[in-house]
Design a protein around this motif. Structure first.
Motif, PDB file in Angstrom:
ATOM      1  N   UNK A 171       7.766  -6.936  17.653  1.00 32.61           N
ATOM      2  CA  UNK A 171       7.944  -7.156  16.219  1.00 32.61           C
ATOM      3  C   UNK A 171       7.278  -5.991  15.493  1.00 32.61           C
ATOM      4  N   UNK A 172       8.044  -5.338  14.640  1.00 35.15           N
ATOM      5  CA  UNK A 172       7.509  -4.219  13.861  1.00 35.15           C
ATOM      6  C   UNK A 172       7.089  -4.716  12.484  1.00 35.15           C
ATOM      7  N   UNK A 173       5.881  -4.365  12.075  1.00 32.96           N
ATOM      8  CA  UNK A 173       5.371  -4.771  10.769  1.00 32.96           C
ATOM      9  C   UNK A 173       4.915  -3.539   9.997  1.00 32.96           C
ATOM     10  N   UNK A 174       5.482  -3.331   8.822  1.00 33.59           N
ATOM     11  CA  UNK A 174       5.040  -2.247   7.946  1.00 33.59           C
ATOM     12  C   UNK A 174       4.323  -2.862   6.751  1.00 33.59           C
ATOM     13  N   UNK A 175       3.053  -2.524   6.587  1.00 30.94           N
ATOM     14  CA  UNK A 175       2.242  -3.054   5.491  1.00 30.94           C
ATOM     15  C   UNK A 175       2.329  -2.084   4.308  1.00 30.94           C
ATOM     16  N   UNK A 176       2.626  -2.642   3.121  1.00 26.12           N
ATOM     17  CA  UNK A 176       2.856  -1.724   1.995  1.00 26.12           C
ATOM     18  C   UNK A 176       2.678  -2.431   0.666  1.00 26.12           C
ATOM     19  N   UNK A 177       2.000  -1.755  -0.269  1.00 24.36           N
ATOM     20  CA  UNK A 177       1.814  -2.273  -1.621  1.00 24.36           C
ATOM     21  C   UNK A 177       2.810  -1.605  -2.568  1.00 24.36           C
ATOM     22  N   UNK A 178       3.119  -2.310  -3.649  1.00 24.49           N
ATOM     23  CA  UNK A 178       3.986  -1.755  -4.696  1.00 24.49           C
ATOM     24  C   UNK A 178       3.349  -1.998  -6.067  1.00 24.49           C
ATOM     25  N   UNK A 179       4.019  -1.489  -7.099  1.00 24.39           N
ATOM     26  CA  UNK A 179       3.559  -1.614  -8.481  1.00 24.39           C
ATOM     27  C   UNK A 179       2.139  -1.050  -8.656  1.00 24.39           C
ATOM     28  N   UNK A 180       1.992   0.255  -8.399  1.00 27.75           N
ATOM     29  CA  UNK A 180       0.671   0.873  -8.515  1.00 27.75           C
ATOM     30  C   UNK A 180       0.250   1.083  -9.970  1.00 27.75           C
ATOM     31  N   UNK A 181      -1.035   1.050 -10.200  1.00 27.88           N
ATOM     32  CA  UNK A 181      -1.593   1.421 -11.505  1.00 27.88           C
ATOM     33  C   UNK A 181      -2.998   1.975 -11.281  1.00 27.88           C
ATOM     34  N   UNK A 182      -3.504   2.654 -12.313  1.00 26.32           N
ATOM     35  CA  UNK A 182      -4.829   3.275 -12.179  1.00 26.32           C
ATOM     36  C   UNK A 182      -5.938   2.341 -12.602  1.00 26.32           C
ATOM     37  N   UNK A 183      -7.079   2.562 -11.979  1.00 28.40           N
ATOM     38  CA  UNK A 183      -8.313   1.923 -12.437  1.00 28.40           C
ATOM     39  C   UNK A 183      -9.423   2.956 -12.267  1.00 28.40           C
ATOM     40  N   UNK A 184     -10.584   2.620 -12.793  1.00 31.88           N
ATOM     41  CA  UNK A 184     -11.729   3.500 -12.569  1.00 31.88           C
ATOM     42  C   UNK A 184     -12.669   2.819 -11.588  1.00 31.88           C
ATOM     43  N   UNK A 185     -12.695   3.327 -10.394  1.00 29.28           N
ATOM     44  CA  UNK A 185     -13.513   2.706  -9.353  1.00 29.28           C
ATOM     45  C   UNK A 185     -12.705   1.643  -8.651  1.00 29.28           C
ATOM     46  N   UNK A 186     -12.924   1.503  -7.363  1.00 27.98           N
ATOM     47  CA  UNK A 186     -12.122   0.564  -6.572  1.00 27.98           C
ATOM     48  C   UNK A 186     -12.987  -0.521  -5.971  1.00 27.98           C
ATOM     49  N   UNK A 187     -12.324  -1.377  -5.187  1.00 24.30           N
ATOM     50  CA  UNK A 187     -13.046  -2.478  -4.550  1.00 24.30           C
ATOM     51  C   UNK A 187     -12.732  -2.502  -3.067  1.00 24.30           C
ATOM     52  N   UNK A 188     -12.508  -1.319  -2.512  1.00 25.74           N
ATOM     53  CA  UNK A 188     -12.080  -1.254  -1.133  1.00 25.74           C
ATOM     54  C   UNK A 188     -13.205  -1.640  -0.176  1.00 25.74           C
ATOM     55  N   UNK A 189     -12.817  -2.357   0.873  1.00 25.86           N
ATOM     56  CA  UNK A 189     -13.794  -2.739   1.897  1.00 25.86           C
ATOM     57  C   UNK A 189     -14.414  -1.484   2.491  1.00 25.86           C
ATOM     58  N   UNK A 190     -15.694  -1.528   2.726  1.00 23.90           N
ATOM     59  CA  UNK A 190     -16.401  -0.342   3.195  1.00 23.90           C
ATOM     60  C   UNK A 190     -17.272  -0.634   4.404  1.00 23.90           C
TER      61      UNK A 190
END
Ligand SMILES: [Cu+2]
Length: 490
Positions: free
Chosen positions: A173-192
């Motif tokens: 099973x092939x799975x492609x992970x992908x987000x849409x509808x991008x917008x800008x912010x100042x600073x992110x909340x990415x896991x680190x």
């Protein structure tokens, strides 16, 4: 031999196989009608509607009007001809990520690949290699344009059939992970904090924090980051697509691709483990069982899940917000009914070294390249500027930074003086991980690796594919604002 009956593909096959006897048959008198054989595949780049969920239809650039682009199955060593049509108003590049190709078809203008012109097309022929899970994607600079580059739907999987399949499984099973509808912010909340070892380097941390504090003290805001409105697996938000229907006892080989422009993703399936068999399409020394997966942009993991926990489950991102906005797919055991269930896995860390052999690589490098990554906060029109050894790559500054000789082995010793995780990618070659945040390792071959904030990473590659070779962070915002370099063969 009747001269006109050779297809272009057969000719190329024969030529690549070293046969010269066919070339005479392919030279046509100027008066004859050239017979243009059909390509093996056609990829058409065009803006199309994509239905992420019922009544949630976005407009984005696609391959062949679909997301992800079609799965292309090649056979290692068998030449393939592809027509690429560009029906957009802007030049395009189609990069064959993870393959060892010549610079004229690899799909990076910085290496010399010609653009596919707006409303034009290009036919390319190449010999797919190496075997395994690869992918293709656009390789143009988006800059501030969130409708361009990898913010679009221009991503598709490639599978190059190996001579032997890793592990035994019932189906893929092939799975492609992908987000849409991008917008800008100042600073992110990415896991680190998911990478292991967690050891950071004090000098890198001091340098990065001092630079950031000095910038903020001058009144600069944080540089732009990108967030998304919708999250999908294979282009469908959680609950909107067909479930993965399984039977108890089945062994499913998942080929997972993080096709994001900017995001790091995780994936877990309640009550199940993943047996990782390959990373970035390359078999690892032995299968390793993990409770979940982490993938930087451009990374792939191939893992077998034994379906031994009947129910209706959500295979999804461990970040609740992203999963609830669509980053998941339902796994449905036959005979089971009910609402899809999610349960968070026990906390786990992602250590690349666990997938390899303990201890240092067998081979010593001929030369070591030291590379330090720096962030200049909000330095370029509000965007962070990125430098490698103090130099930001730019269209007017494309001089090769590193020189290699064919056949030699090189070690890249990467020092990340920023708090961001960088998924670092090398074109046209793969590399062996040799040290992960201080921990020696060998036997893991990849083409993208995440370098943790204020951490160090060492990888080795053999210069065995002459031509300009691009090296960059795969995060679109980072590569677009300086985080690239070229290797040249001398
Ligand atoms: Cu980066």
């Amino acid at each position: 031999m009747p001269g006109s009956r050779f297809s272009r593909r057969e000719f190329v096959k024969a030529a690549l196989a070293g046969s010269t006897s066919l070339t005479v048959g392919c030279r046509q008198p100027a008066t004859s009608q050239p017979e243009e054989a059909a390509a093996d595949y056609t990829l058409t780049i065009a803006v199309k509607p994509v239905e992420l969920a019922p009544n949630r239809i976005i407009s984005t650039t696609t391959y062949n009007g679909q997301f992800p682009g079609p799965l292309l199955r090649f056979k290692e060593g068998i030449p393939v001809t592809i027509d690429i049509n560009n029906q957009t108003d802007t030049p395009e590049q189609l990069h064959w990520h993870g393959q060892f190709l010549p610079t004229d078809v690899d799909g990076a203008a910085e290496e010399g690949t010609p653009f596919i012109p707006p409303h034009g097309s290009r036919r390319i022929t190449f010999v797919p290699r190496p075997s395994g899970y690869r992918f293709y994607h656009t390789h143009v600079r988006a800059g501030a344009n969130l409708s361009a580059g990898q913010y679009t739907g221009l991503v598709g999987p490639v599978y190059i059939e190996p001579k032997n399949h890793p592990g035994n499984y019932d189906r893929e099973v092939f799975l492609t992970l992908k987000e849409f509808e991008p917008s800008y912010s100042r600073g992110g909340d990415m896991a680190m904090d998911f990478l292991s070892p967690a050891a950071t380097v004090k000098e890198l941390k001091d340098a990065g924090e001092n630079a950031m504090n000095a910038s903020l003290a001058r009144g600069m805001p944080h540089g732009f980051e990108v967030g998304y409105g919708s999250f999908t697996i294979n282009g469908r938000m959680l609950g909107s697509g067909e479930p993965i229907r399984v039977k108890q006892g089945e062994r499913v080989l998942f080929h997972v691709l993080n096709g994001s422009a900017t995001e790091i993703r995780s994936l877990a399936l309640p009550g199940h483990n993943f047996t990782v068999v390959a990373m970035d399409g390359n078999a690892i020394p032995r299968p390793v069982v993990v409770p979940g997966l982490w993938l930087g942009t451009g990374e792939r993991v191939s893992a077998i899940v034994e379906m031994n926990h009947p129910g209706i489950w959500i295979l999804g991102d461990t970040a609740n917000d992203d999963r609830e906005h669509g980053m998941g797919i339902v796994v449905e055991y036959s005979g089971q009914k009910g609402k899809p269930q999610w349960a968070a896995p026990k906390p786990f860390h992602w250590n690349y070294a666990q997938f390899g052999n303990a201890g240092a690589a067998v081979h010593q490098p001929d030369e070591v390249f030291e590379m330090t990554f720096d962030k200049q906060n909000a330095a370029e029109g509000g965007f962070n500027r990125w430098t490698i050894n103090g130099v930001a790559f730019a269209e007017d500054h494309m001089h090769p930074m590193f020189r290699v000789r064919q056949g030699k082995r090189y070690r890249l010793r990467m020092h990340n003086a920023s708090d961001d995780i960088h998924p670092i990618h090398l074109h046209r070659h793969s590399f062996e991980l040799t040290r992960v945040a201080g921990q020696p390792v060998s036997g893991v071959m990849k083409d993208v690796v995440m370098v943790g904030g204020y951490q160090e990473m060492e990888v080795d590659f053999v210069a065995d594919n002459p031509g300009l070779t691009l090296y960059h962070c795969h995060q679109q915002l980072h590569m677009d604002f300086g985080f690239m370099a070229l290797f040249e063969y001398v």
